[in-house]
Design a protein around this motif. Sequence first.
Motif, PDB file in Angstrom:
ATOM      1  N   VAL A  28       0.849  -1.187   0.000  1.00 16.62           N
ATOM      2  CA  VAL A  28       0.000   0.000   0.000  1.00 16.62           C
ATOM      3  C   VAL A  28       0.889   1.242   0.000  1.00 16.62           C
ATOM      4  CG1 VAL A  28      -1.783   1.266   1.255  1.00 16.62           C
ATOM      5  CG2 VAL A  28      -1.788  -1.238   1.256  1.00 16.62           C
ATOM      6  N   PRO A  29       0.769   2.078  -1.019  1.00  6.96           N
ATOM      7  CA  PRO A  29       1.606   3.283  -1.068  1.00  6.96           C
ATOM      8  C   PRO A  29       1.297   4.219   0.103  1.00  6.96           C
ATOM      9  CG  PRO A  29       0.433   2.924  -3.144  1.00  6.96           C
ATOM     10  CD  PRO A  29      -0.109   1.953  -2.159  1.00  6.96           C
ATOM     11  N   ASN A  30       2.317   4.942   0.554  1.00 11.02           N
ATOM     12  CA  ASN A  30       2.128   5.903   1.646  1.00 11.02           C
ATOM     13  C   ASN A  30       1.065   6.945   1.299  1.00 11.02           C
ATOM     14  OD1 ASN A  30       4.073   4.667   3.202  1.00 11.02           O
ATOM     15  ND2 ASN A  30       5.723   5.998   2.483  1.00 11.02           N
ATOM     16  N   LEU A  31       0.943   7.243   0.034  1.00 13.57           N
ATOM     17  CA  LEU A  31      -0.046   8.209  -0.425  1.00 13.57           C
ATOM     18  C   LEU A  31      -1.461   7.833   0.024  1.00 13.57           C
ATOM     19  CD1 LEU A  31      -0.965  10.540  -2.371  1.00 13.57           C
ATOM     20  CD2 LEU A  31      -1.125   8.778  -4.118  1.00 13.57           C
ATOM     21  N   MET A  32      -1.727   6.544   0.128  1.00 11.90           N
ATOM     22  CA  MET A  32      -3.079   6.102   0.454  1.00 11.90           C
ATOM     23  C   MET A  32      -3.474   6.469   1.884  1.00 11.90           C
ATOM     24  SD  MET A  32      -3.907   5.060  -2.421  1.00 11.90           S
ATOM     25  CE  MET A  32      -5.528   4.422  -2.110  1.00 11.90           C
ATOM     26  N   SER A  33      -2.501   6.731   2.752  1.00 11.91           N
ATOM     27  CA  SER A  33      -2.843   7.086   4.135  1.00 11.91           C
ATOM     28  C   SER A  33      -2.680   8.579   4.401  1.00 11.91           C
ATOM     29  CB  SER A  33      -1.963   6.290   5.102  1.00 11.91           C
ATOM     30  OG  SER A  33      -0.601   6.593   4.872  1.00 11.91           O
ATOM     31  N   ARG A  34      -2.301   9.347   3.388  1.00 12.75           N
ATOM     32  CA  ARG A  34      -2.095  10.783   3.571  1.00 12.75           C
ATOM     33  C   ARG A  34      -3.437  11.498   3.665  1.00 12.75           C
ATOM     34  NH1 ARG A  34      -1.913  15.419   0.309  1.00 12.75           N
ATOM     35  NH2 ARG A  34      -0.421  16.966   1.024  1.00 12.75           N
ATOM     36  N   SER A  35      -3.546  12.378   4.619  1.00 12.52           N
ATOM     37  CA  SER A  35      -4.736  13.238   4.699  1.00 12.52           C
ATOM     38  C   SER A  35      -4.270  14.688   4.649  1.00 12.52           C
ATOM     39  CB  SER A  35      -5.516  12.975   5.987  1.00 12.52           C
ATOM     40  OG  SER A  35      -4.710  13.266   7.106  1.00 12.52           O
ATOM     41  N   VAL A  36      -5.138  15.555   4.204  1.00 16.17           N
ATOM     42  CA  VAL A  36      -4.807  16.970   4.062  1.00 16.17           C
ATOM     43  C   VAL A  36      -5.248  17.698   5.320  1.00 16.17           C
ATOM     44  CG1 VAL A  36      -5.222  19.053   2.701  1.00 16.17           C
ATOM     45  CG2 VAL A  36      -5.045  16.831   1.570  1.00 16.17           C
ATOM     46  N   ALA A  57      -6.672  17.261  -5.191  1.00 17.30           N
ATOM     47  CA  ALA A  57      -5.631  16.534  -5.923  1.00 17.30           C
ATOM     48  C   ALA A  57      -5.255  15.243  -5.187  1.00 17.30           C
ATOM     49  CB  ALA A  57      -4.401  17.417  -6.109  1.00 17.30           C
ATOM     50  N   THR A  58      -5.165  15.310  -3.865  1.00 13.86           N
ATOM     51  CA  THR A  58      -4.828  14.120  -3.081  1.00 13.86           C
ATOM     52  C   THR A  58      -5.911  13.063  -3.230  1.00 13.86           C
ATOM     53  OG1 THR A  58      -3.541  15.399  -1.494  1.00 13.86           O
ATOM     54  CG2 THR A  58      -4.322  13.250  -0.768  1.00 13.86           C
ATOM     55  N   ASN A  59      -7.168  13.475  -3.129  1.00 16.73           N
ATOM     56  CA  ASN A  59      -8.279  12.539  -3.276  1.00 16.73           C
ATOM     57  C   ASN A  59      -8.299  11.900  -4.662  1.00 16.73           C
ATOM     58  OD1 ASN A  59     -11.333  12.211  -4.287  1.00 16.73           O
ATOM     59  ND2 ASN A  59     -11.156  11.613  -2.129  1.00 16.73           N
ATOM     60  N   ARG A  60      -8.103  12.700  -5.698  1.00 13.33           N
ATOM     61  CA  ARG A  60      -8.118  12.183  -7.073  1.00 13.33           C
ATOM     62  C   ARG A  60      -6.951  11.210  -7.305  1.00 13.33           C
ATOM     63  NH1 ARG A  60     -12.299  11.847  -9.617  1.00 13.33           N
ATOM     64  NH2 ARG A  60     -11.221  12.049 -11.579  1.00 13.33           N
ATOM     65  N   LEU A  61      -5.776  11.559  -6.748  1.00 14.49           N
ATOM     66  CA  LEU A  61      -4.619  10.687  -6.912  1.00 14.49           C
ATOM     67  C   LEU A  61      -4.808   9.390  -6.138  1.00 14.49           C
ATOM     68  CD1 LEU A  61      -1.912  10.376  -8.263  1.00 14.49           C
ATOM     69  CD2 LEU A  61      -0.854  11.575  -6.349  1.00 14.49           C
ATOM     70  N   GLN A  62      -5.387   9.481  -4.937  1.00 13.61           N
ATOM     71  CA  GLN A  62      -5.668   8.271  -4.163  1.00 13.61           C
ATOM     72  C   GLN A  62      -6.661   7.370  -4.905  1.00 13.61           C
ATOM     73  OE1 GLN A  62      -6.918  10.084  -0.480  1.00 13.61           O
ATOM     74  NE2 GLN A  62      -4.916   9.760   0.485  1.00 13.61           N
ATOM     75  N   THR A  63      -7.691   7.972  -5.486  1.00 12.00           N
ATOM     76  CA  THR A  63      -8.677   7.212  -6.254  1.00 12.00           C
ATOM     77  C   THR A  63      -8.020   6.548  -7.460  1.00 12.00           C
ATOM     78  OG1 THR A  63     -10.446   8.695  -5.552  1.00 12.00           O
ATOM     79  CG2 THR A  63     -10.857   7.376  -7.530  1.00 12.00           C
ATOM     80  N   PHE A  64      -7.178   7.293  -8.162  1.00 12.80           N
ATOM     81  CA  PHE A  64      -6.480   6.746  -9.330  1.00 12.80           C
ATOM     82  C   PHE A  64      -5.591   5.567  -8.928  1.00 12.80           C
ATOM     83  CE2 PHE A  64      -2.571   6.636 -11.878  1.00 12.80           C
ATOM     84  CZ  PHE A  64      -3.107   6.294 -13.107  1.00 12.80           C
TER      85      PHE A  64
END
Length: 127
Positions: A28-36, A57-64
């Motif tokens: 699981v990439p670290n990006l998936m647990s990042r919150s703004v 942008a974070t939400n869209r990238l997490q979805t992608f």
Amino acid sequence: MGSGETVDGDTVVMIEAARSFHSIVQDVPNLMSRSVDAACGGGLRECGPLVQADAYATNRLQTFVQNVRYGIAAYGKFAQSSGIAYRDADEAGAADLLRRWRDDRGAGLPDLTKALPAGVPGASQPK
């Protein structure tokens, strides 16, 4: 894999690739647990729109990334099941061919052993 009328897949590679896809999806990439962080420290007038853009942008990238991970998992499952089916069909076809060959050996064929010269294995011997 092949194209057109033929299939020429390397089943070992297909099954191994499926295993590697599975391990990719498990990481699981670290990006998936990042919150703004929505808090603005004050003083920066553009903070609100910047935080909103970051959250979007974070939400869209997490979805992608999540969709790509699902796609990799689906392709891995397809590669694995196709590899196994291809291998099993190949083995079953070879076994059936050998079985039929053993069962049908000589059925309906003329006996040509009489035409073979004496001394040749399988030739009928003069009495």
